[in-house]
Design an enzyme around this catalytic site. Structure first.
Site, PDB file in Angstrom:
ATOM      1  N   THR A 173      48.684 -14.318  82.818  1.00  9.23           N
ATOM      2  CA  THR A 173      48.395 -15.573  83.492  1.00  9.23           C
ATOM      3  C   THR A 173      48.225 -16.679  82.454  1.00  9.23           C
ATOM      4  O   THR A 173      48.493 -16.481  81.265  1.00  9.23           O
ATOM      5  CB  THR A 173      47.157 -15.427  84.400  1.00  9.23           C
ATOM      6  OG1 THR A 173      47.021 -16.603  85.211  1.00  9.23           O
ATOM      7  CG2 THR A 173      45.887 -15.183  83.613  1.00  9.23           C
TER       8      THR A 173
ATOM      9  N   ALA B 153      54.157 -21.164  85.359  1.00  2.82           N
ATOM     10  CA  ALA B 153      54.133 -21.010  86.814  1.00  2.82           C
ATOM     11  C   ALA B 153      55.184 -21.905  87.457  1.00  2.82           C
ATOM     12  O   ALA B 153      55.870 -21.500  88.408  1.00  2.82           O
ATOM     13  CB  ALA B 153      52.748 -21.338  87.351  1.00  2.82           C
TER      14      ALA B 153
ATOM     15  N   ASP C 144      56.205 -14.277  90.110  1.00  2.19           N
ATOM     16  CA  ASP C 144      55.737 -15.536  90.707  1.00  2.19           C
ATOM     17  C   ASP C 144      56.779 -16.112  91.656  1.00  2.19           C
ATOM     18  O   ASP C 144      56.450 -16.602  92.743  1.00  2.19           O
ATOM     19  CB  ASP C 144      55.448 -16.581  89.617  1.00  2.19           C
ATOM     20  CG  ASP C 144      54.136 -16.333  88.896  1.00  2.19           C
ATOM     21  OD1 ASP C 144      53.240 -15.694  89.488  1.00  2.19           O
ATOM     22  OD2 ASP C 144      54.001 -16.776  87.745  1.00  2.19           O
TER      23      ASP C 144
ATOM     24  N   TYR D 290      44.112 -20.621  93.670  1.00  2.00           N
ATOM     25  CA  TYR D 290      43.572 -19.894  94.811  1.00  2.00           C
ATOM     26  C   TYR D 290      42.042 -19.820  94.825  1.00  2.00           C
ATOM     27  O   TYR D 290      41.455 -19.251  95.746  1.00  2.00           O
ATOM     28  CB  TYR D 290      44.148 -18.470  94.849  1.00  2.00           C
ATOM     29  CG  TYR D 290      43.957 -17.688  93.578  1.00  2.00           C
ATOM     30  CD1 TYR D 290      42.762 -17.034  93.295  1.00  2.00           C
ATOM     31  CD2 TYR D 290      44.981 -17.612  92.635  1.00  2.00           C
ATOM     32  CE1 TYR D 290      42.583 -16.329  92.128  1.00  2.00           C
ATOM     33  CE2 TYR D 290      44.820 -16.894  91.461  1.00  2.00           C
ATOM     34  CZ  TYR D 290      43.619 -16.256  91.216  1.00  2.00           C
ATOM     35  OH  TYR D 290      43.449 -15.564  90.044  1.00  2.00           O
TER      36      TYR D 290
ATOM     37  N   LYS E 145      52.317 -17.294  79.920  1.00  2.00           N
ATOM     38  CA  LYS E 145      53.529 -16.812  80.593  1.00  2.00           C
ATOM     39  C   LYS E 145      54.801 -17.076  79.792  1.00  2.00           C
ATOM     40  O   LYS E 145      55.770 -16.329  79.896  1.00  2.00           O
ATOM     41  CB  LYS E 145      53.635 -17.430  81.990  1.00  2.00           C
ATOM     42  CG  LYS E 145      52.529 -16.963  82.922  1.00  2.00           C
ATOM     43  CD  LYS E 145      52.687 -17.530  84.319  1.00  2.00           C
ATOM     44  CE  LYS E 145      51.552 -17.058  85.212  1.00  2.00           C
ATOM     45  NZ  LYS E 145      51.722 -17.484  86.616  1.00  2.00           N
TER      46      LYS E 145
ATOM     47  N   GLY F 107      54.912 -25.851  83.338  1.00  2.00           N
ATOM     48  CA  GLY F 107      54.531 -24.668  82.583  1.00  2.00           C
ATOM     49  C   GLY F 107      55.177 -23.415  83.130  1.00  2.00           C
ATOM     50  O   GLY F 107      56.150 -23.465  83.888  1.00  2.00           O
TER      51      GLY F 107
ATOM     52  N   SER G  37      42.660 -11.021  90.699  1.00  2.62           N
ATOM     53  CA  SER G  37      43.658  -9.952  90.666  1.00  2.62           C
ATOM     54  C   SER G  37      43.033  -8.553  90.610  1.00  2.62           C
ATOM     55  O   SER G  37      43.514  -7.636  91.302  1.00  2.62           O
ATOM     56  CB  SER G  37      44.618 -10.154  89.493  1.00  2.62           C
ATOM     57  OG  SER G  37      45.455 -11.277  89.722  1.00  2.62           O
TER      58      SER G  37
END
Length: 287
Positions: A67, A136, A107, A231, A71, A134, A22
């Site tokens: 992150t 995400a 997100d 990623y 979250k 979770g 990020s």
């Protein structure tokens, strides 16, 4: 980038945080826009989360991303959360406005944009298997729900966490004729389930750890899309296994850029240079 007495600080809270890309994409965007901001990673240990959030106010940070694994855990320490973040039950973006901290979730729209633009996939009317329950996962499930998926199956090691998400949508599901179900991880090998699924998305942190959820890709439809929101690496073990079975895949780079772009717009009020952000990421990963 020139640091002055007027430079505004934004950043990201997480643990661990060394993997994050990020700062790379956000600082490239800030430079392209000519804004006097800097984006910094902050490794926050679990017992320091509340202190870190309070530190935003004390130090005057303009905002942060949040992150794994914070979250959901960060919500009690905020003054306010956006209505979409409230539905989702997870926050990945905080803005400090005159000392008041407001949480958002980018997100959800970030992932949906990646589905559309990077994979040509529209959730409407589709059956989707989400691995994980979770923060995400909550964001992605909300996006799939709001974009008309017909059935969402949440597979998680702890069924109670998946059930909590399902119950949150129970009333809305009845009005929208959408089904949300829960399942144990054993369903990742169930041919009857897998053959009927249009999209499988891994929202767990396994990809970051070089481990893959144990899905029997041979039992999936040849037309299924396999997605991993991790990623780094760009092609995780999960995606490699799917590609080995001849399945189409989608990595997490698009989601990273799109959700980051929305966060940047919340903090600065400026339109994010998405192409600059994506190019900076690709240049780094090709080095």
């Amino acid at each position: 980038m020139k640091i002055t007495g007027e430079t505004k600080v934004i950043g990201i809270f997480g643990y661990p945080i060394s993997h994050t890309l990020s700062p790379l994409i956000q600082n490239a965007a800030l430079e392209a826009l000519g804004l006097n901001y800097i984006y910094i990673p902050f490794e926050v240990k679990p017992n320091n989360l509340e202190s870190a959030v309070k530190g935003m106010q004390a130090l005057g940070l303009a905002g942060v991303n949040v992150t794994v694994p914070y979250k959901e855990a960060v919500i009690p320490f905020l003054d306010e959360i956006d209505i979409d973040a409230e539905l989702i039950g997870a926050v990945n973006t905080i803005v400090n406005k005159n000392g008041r901290l407001k949480g958002y979730n980018t997100d959800s729209p970030g992932y949906i944009r990646s589905l559309h633009e990077d994979a040509g996939f529209a959730p409407k009317g589709k059956t989707i298997l989400v691995i994980g329950a979770g923060g995400a996962a909550r964001g992605i499930i909300a996006g799939l729900f709001l974009n008309g998926a017909s059935e969402i199956i949440i597979a998680n090691r702890t069924i109670e966490k998946a059930e909590e998400i399902r119950l949150n949508y129970a009333e809305r599901c009845r009005s929208k004729h959408i089904q949300i179900k829960t399942a144990s991880l054993s369903y990742l090998k169930d041919p009857q389930i897998l053959s009927s699924v249009d999209l499988i998305v891994n929202t767990t942190s396994m990809g970051l750890e070089g481990v893959a959820p144990d899905v029997d890709f041979a039992s999936t439809s040849p037309h299924v899309l396999i997605s991993d929101i991790a990623y780094k690496p760009p092609v995780t073990q999960f995606l490699k296994k799917a590609q080995g079975a001849g399945r189409k895949t989608l990595g997490g780079l698009g989601m990273l850029v799109y959700q980051g772009a929305i966060s940047l717009e919340i903090w600065t009020g400026q339109k994010a240079p998405v192409e600059v952000m994506m190019n900076s990421l690709r240049a780094f990963l090709n080095e």
